[in-house]
Enzyme design. Structure first.
Site, PDB file in Angstrom:
ATOM      1  N   CYS A 121       0.824  -1.214   0.000  1.00 56.67           N
ATOM      2  CA  CYS A 121       0.000   0.000   0.000  1.00 56.67           C
ATOM      3  C   CYS A 121       0.861   1.269   0.000  1.00 56.67           C
ATOM      4  O   CYS A 121       1.039   1.920   1.034  1.00 56.67           O
ATOM      5  CB  CYS A 121      -0.984   0.058   1.156  1.00 56.67           C
ATOM      6  SG  CYS A 121      -2.216   1.342   0.846  1.00 56.67           S
ATOM      7  N   CYS A 128      -5.820   2.006  -4.628  1.00 56.17           N
ATOM      8  CA  CYS A 128      -5.386   2.530  -3.346  1.00 56.17           C
ATOM      9  C   CYS A 128      -6.369   3.617  -2.916  1.00 56.17           C
ATOM     10  O   CYS A 128      -6.435   4.675  -3.555  1.00 56.17           O
ATOM     11  CB  CYS A 128      -3.982   3.111  -3.498  1.00 56.17           C
ATOM     12  SG  CYS A 128      -3.334   3.670  -1.928  1.00 56.17           S
TER      13      CYS A 128
HETATM   14  C1  LIG Z   1      -0.827   0.073   6.914  1.00 58.72           C
HETATM   15  C2  LIG Z   1      -1.349  -0.712   5.750  1.00 58.72           C
HETATM   16  C3  LIG Z   1      -2.351  -0.165   4.968  1.00 58.72           C
HETATM   17  C4  LIG Z   1      -2.845  -0.861   3.876  1.00 58.72           C
HETATM   18  N1  LIG Z   1      -3.862  -0.300   3.159  1.00 58.72           N
HETATM   19  C5  LIG Z   1      -4.395  -0.975   2.122  1.00 58.72           C
HETATM   20  C6  LIG Z   1      -5.536  -0.453   1.414  1.00 58.72           C
HETATM   21  O1  LIG Z   1      -6.062   0.611   1.751  1.00 58.72           O
HETATM   22  N2  LIG Z   1      -6.024  -1.160   0.373  1.00 58.72           N
HETATM   23  C7  LIG Z   1      -5.487  -2.361  -0.007  1.00 58.72           C
HETATM   24  O2  LIG Z   1      -5.995  -2.978  -0.935  1.00 58.72           O
HETATM   25  N3  LIG Z   1      -4.395  -2.878   0.621  1.00 58.72           N
HETATM   26  C8  LIG Z   1      -3.847  -2.230   1.683  1.00 58.72           C
HETATM   27  N4  LIG Z   1      -2.772  -2.766   2.374  1.00 58.72           N
HETATM   28  C9  LIG Z   1      -1.993  -3.876   1.764  1.00 58.72           C
HETATM   29  C10 LIG Z   1      -2.604  -5.264   1.876  1.00 58.72           C
HETATM   30  O3  LIG Z   1      -2.917  -5.567   3.212  1.00 58.72           O
HETATM   31  C11 LIG Z   1      -1.615  -6.279   1.301  1.00 58.72           C
HETATM   32  O4  LIG Z   1      -1.183  -5.847   0.030  1.00 58.72           O
HETATM   33  C12 LIG Z   1      -2.242  -7.658   1.162  1.00 58.72           C
HETATM   34  O5  LIG Z   1      -2.624  -8.135   2.434  1.00 58.72           O
HETATM   35  C13 LIG Z   1      -1.280  -8.629   0.475  1.00 58.72           C
HETATM   36  O6  LIG Z   1      -1.748  -9.931   0.526  1.00 58.72           O
HETATM   37  P1  LIG Z   1      -0.721 -11.153   0.591  1.00 58.72           P
HETATM   38  O7  LIG Z   1      -1.562 -12.383   0.635  1.00 58.72           O
HETATM   39  O8  LIG Z   1       0.315 -11.031  -0.441  1.00 58.72           O
HETATM   40  O9  LIG Z   1       0.040 -10.950   1.991  1.00 58.72           O
HETATM   41  P2  LIG Z   1      -0.568 -10.955   3.454  1.00 58.72           P
HETATM   42  O10 LIG Z   1      -2.021 -10.667   3.429  1.00 58.72           O
HETATM   43  O11 LIG Z   1       0.308 -10.069   4.271  1.00 58.72           O
HETATM   44  O12 LIG Z   1      -0.419 -12.467   3.936  1.00 58.72           O
HETATM   45  C14 LIG Z   1       0.809 -13.145   3.972  1.00 58.72           C
HETATM   46  C15 LIG Z   1       0.649 -14.338   4.917  1.00 58.72           C
HETATM   47  O13 LIG Z   1       1.804 -15.193   4.777  1.00 58.72           O
HETATM   48  C16 LIG Z   1       2.225 -15.610   6.058  1.00 58.72           C
HETATM   49  N5  LIG Z   1       3.647 -15.954   6.007  1.00 58.72           N
HETATM   50  C17 LIG Z   1       4.701 -15.113   6.057  1.00 58.72           C
HETATM   51  N6  LIG Z   1       5.854 -15.825   6.022  1.00 58.72           N
HETATM   52  C18 LIG Z   1       5.502 -17.131   5.932  1.00 58.72           C
HETATM   53  C19 LIG Z   1       6.253 -18.342   5.870  1.00 58.72           C
HETATM   54  N7  LIG Z   1       7.590 -18.336   5.905  1.00 58.72           N
HETATM   55  N8  LIG Z   1       5.580 -19.505   5.798  1.00 58.72           N
HETATM   56  C20 LIG Z   1       4.207 -19.526   5.761  1.00 58.72           C
HETATM   57  N9  LIG Z   1       3.460 -18.397   5.820  1.00 58.72           N
HETATM   58  C21 LIG Z   1       4.102 -17.220   5.913  1.00 58.72           C
HETATM   59  C22 LIG Z   1       1.927 -14.410   6.952  1.00 58.72           C
HETATM   60  O14 LIG Z   1       1.819 -14.818   8.311  1.00 58.72           O
HETATM   61  C23 LIG Z   1       0.599 -13.919   6.380  1.00 58.72           C
HETATM   62  O15 LIG Z   1      -0.519 -14.495   7.005  1.00 58.72           O
HETATM   63  C24 LIG Z   1      -2.299  -2.123   3.523  1.00 58.72           C
HETATM   64  C25 LIG Z   1      -1.317  -2.703   4.336  1.00 58.72           C
HETATM   65  C26 LIG Z   1      -0.844  -2.017   5.445  1.00 58.72           C
HETATM   66  C27 LIG Z   1       0.195  -2.645   6.322  1.00 58.72           C
END
Ligand SMILES: Cc1cc2nc3c(=O)[nH]c(=O)nc-3n(C[C@H](O)[C@H](O)[C@H](O)COP(=O)(O)OP(=O)(O)OC[C@H]3O[C@@H](n4cnc5c(N)ncnc54)[C@H](O)[C@@H]3O)c2cc1C
Length: 409
Positions: free
Chosen positions: A164, A344
Site C-alpha cells: 500500500c 489505493c
Molecule cells: C498500513 C497498511 C495499509 C494498507 N492499506 C491498504 C488499502 O487501503 N487497500 C489495499 O488494498 N491494501 C492495503 N494494504 C496492503 C494489503 O494488506 C496487502 O497488500 C495484502 O494483504 C497482500 O496480501 P498477501 O496475501 O500477499 O500478503 P498478506 O495478506 O500479508 O499475507 C501473507 C501471509 O503469509 C504468512 N507468512 C509469512 N511468512 C511465511 C512463511 N515463511 N511460511 C508460511 N506463511 C508465511 C503471513 O503470516 C501472512 O498471514 C495495507 C497494508 C498495510 C500494512
C-alpha cells in the site's frame, strides 16, 4: 527424523492471497487436496490499519481467528516455510518436516525490515515513534496523535517497494486534519519525507495529492530516505539525494515520528532459485505462473508482479491463479490474464478519499463512473464501511463476482 507429507496443492501463506486462492479452488472443485501453510493464528484486515492509526477504527475489528477465515476443507499446516526446493517439488518447514506437492502457490506477503534503519527497533512504540505497519504500533499512532499538543510531526516513506504505497501519506493527511480540528495548526508542523522521487507512482494523481498536502500546509520532501532514529534525542537522520545523484545526510528533530519501514520479499523467497533480481517470486505478469516450474504460481506482495502491492490487486489476481492452476491441472491452455489492476483508497481527510485505480503502465481505470481524482465522501464510506465486510465475507470466501474496471474515456 524429519517427516514428509504430500498434498496435491500446497499454498504458502494464509493472508489475502493464499486464503482467497484456497477458498476459490475448493468452491470450484470440491474434493481437491489443498493444504495451506501459515504460522499465525489470526488474520488481520491490514487495509484498516490506517484508520486504526487515525483513531477511527478499532484494532479488534481488524482481527479474525485464522481457523474462522480458512476454508473448512483445506488442511491447515501451522508452521512457517524455511526453504523452497522446487527441483524436488518440496518445501521445507521450520520444524524440519518436508511437504511435497503437485502444485504450489506462493503467497507469504512482504517482510518488514525494521532493522534496516539504525536505532529504529529500540525507538519504536515509545517517545512518539509509531507505525501503522504493525497492529500494536498502529494503536500507538493514535495515542501519539491524540496526545500531540504541538511541535514537529514527521511521516516517512522508504525508497523500497512497500505494501500500500499510499499508506505513508494517508496517515500524514489524517494527522494534519486532526490537528486542524483541534486548532493546533499554529503550534504544530507536519512534514512528509519520501525516499521516492514522487508523491505517488502514477503521475496523473500527483497534482491532486500535491493540492491536498498544500491545503494542509504539509512540507513534502522527496528523495529523503530515513536511515537512523535516535529515540532518546528525538532526532531522525535522512539520506538526501540531489539532482546529480550525490547523497548527504541531514538531521531533523521530531515530537512525533511515523515510520513506514523498508520492505522486501521474505528471506526464503529471496534465497531461492525462483527469485528475480529484486528478490521477488518470479512469475509471468499476466498468467501468474513461474516460467521454469509451470506447477508454481504466485500472487500478492511477495510476487514479482510489477504493480502496486495491495489487497485490491490480490482481489483481481486470485481468480487468475485459480483459473490457470486448474487449467494446468487439466492439461488445458492457460487463458486467464491479469492486467495489473490495483487500487489505493488515498484517505485525504476524515470523511474523504481519492480512490486511485490503475493497471500496468499507470493507466487510470475507475470501476465506477465517478471522477478518480476528486476527494469523495462516497469512497470514504466504501473504504470504512463496505470494503471490510466485502473482504471477510466475499473475497476470503473465494467469491469472484466483479464489476469491470475500464480506462477513462
Ligand atoms: C498500513 C497498511 C495499509 C494498507 N492499506 C491498504 C488499502 O487501503 N487497500 C489495499 O488494498 N491494501 C492495503 N494494504 C496492503 C494489503 O494488506 C496487502 O497488500 C495484502 O494483504 C497482500 O496480501 P498477501 O496475501 O500477499 O500478503 P498478506 O495478506 O500479508 O499475507 C501473507 C501471509 O503469509 C504468512 N507468512 C509469512 N511468512 C511465511 C512463511 N515463511 N511460511 C508460511 N506463511 C508465511 C503471513 O503470516 C501472512 O498471514 C495495507 C497494508 C498495510 C500494512
Amino acid at each position: 527424523m524429519s517427516q514428509s507429507r504430500h498434498h496435491q496443492i500446497v499454498i504458502i501463506g494464509a493472508g489475502s492471497g493464499g486464503t482467497s486462492v484456497a477458498a476459490s479452488l475448493l468452491r470450484q472443485r470440491a474434493g481437491l487436496d489443498v493444504a495451506i501453510i501459515e504460522p499465525r493464528d489470526v488474520h488481520y484486515y491490514q487495509p484498516a490499519f490506517t484508520l486504526v492509526g487515525g483513531g477511527t477504527y478499532a484494532l479488534e475489528d481488524t482481527i479474525r481467528p485464522q481457523a474462522d477465515t480458512l476454508p473448512k476443507d483445506a488442511t491447515w499446516i501451522r508452521s512457517a516455510v524455511r526453504q523452497l526446493v522446487p527441483e524436488q517439488r518440496q518445501v521445507l518447514l521450520e520444524d524440519e518436516s518436508r511437504i511435497s506437492y503437485d502444485y504450489l502457490v506462493v503467497a507469504p506477503g512482504i517482510e518488514l525490515n525494521w532493522g534496516a534503519i539504525e536505532g529504529l527497533e529500540d525507538a519504536l512504540g515509545k517517545n512518539g515513534v509509531c507505525s501503522n505497519y504493525a497492529p500494536e504500533l498502529a494503536t500507538y499512532t493514535w495515542t501519539c496523535l491524540d496526545n500531540f499538543t504541538g511541535g514537529r510531526a514527521l511521516f516517512t516513506q522508504p525508497s523500497t517497494p512497500i505494501k500500500c504505497a499510499g499508506a505513508p501519506q494517508k496517515i500524514a493527511y489524517l494527522a494534519a486534519h486532526h490537528l486542524q480540528k483541534r486548532n493546533l495548526r499554529g503550534d504544530a508542523t507536519v512534514d512528509f519525507y519520501n525516499g521516492m522521487g514522487a508523491l505517488f507512482s502514477v503521475p496523473d494523481f500527483v497534482p491532486y495529492l500535491n493540492q491536498v498536502a498544500e491545503g494542509y500546509g504539509i512540507g513534502v520532501h522527496l528523495s529523503h530516505n530515513l536511515v537512523k532514529v535516535d529515540g532518546e534525542r528525538k532526532v531522525a537522520t535522512f539520506e538526501v539525494k540531489d539532482g546529480e545523484g550525490q547523497t548527504r545526510q541531514i538531521e531533523e528533530t521530531y515530537d512525533l515520528l511515523h515510520v513506514t519501514p523498508p520492505q522486501r520479499a521474505p528471506g526464503f523467497v529471496r534465497d531461492s532459485s525462483l527469485a528475480n533480481e529484486g528478490g521477488w517470486l518470479s512469475v509471468d505478469q499476466h498468467t501468474l505462473q513461474n516460467a521454469q516450474y509451470p506447477e508454481i504460481f504466485s500472487l500478492g506482495d511477495a510476487s514479482s508482479l510489477p504493480t502496486s502491492k495491495t489487497a485490491a490487486a490480490v482481489r483481481k489476481q486470485f481468480p487468475v491463479v485459480v483459473k490457470n492452476l486448474l487449467a494446468q491441472l487439466d492439461g488445458r491452455e492457460l487463458t486467464a490474464r491479469y492486467d495489473g489492476y490495483t487500487s489505493c483508497p488515498l484517505v485525504t481527510a476524515y470523511g474523504k478519499v481519492i480512490l486511485a485505480e490503475f493497471i500496468y503502465g499507470g493507466v487510470v481505470t475507475p470501476t465506477l463512473p465517478l471522477s478518480p481524482f476528486k476527494q469523495s465522501r462516497f469512497y470514504w464510506v466504501v473504504k470504512k464501511y463496505l470494503l471490510p465486510p466485502f473482504y471477510w465475507r466475499y473475497m476470503l470466501k473465494g467469491k469472484e463476482g466483479d464489476i469491470a474496471h475500464k480506462p477513462r474515456t
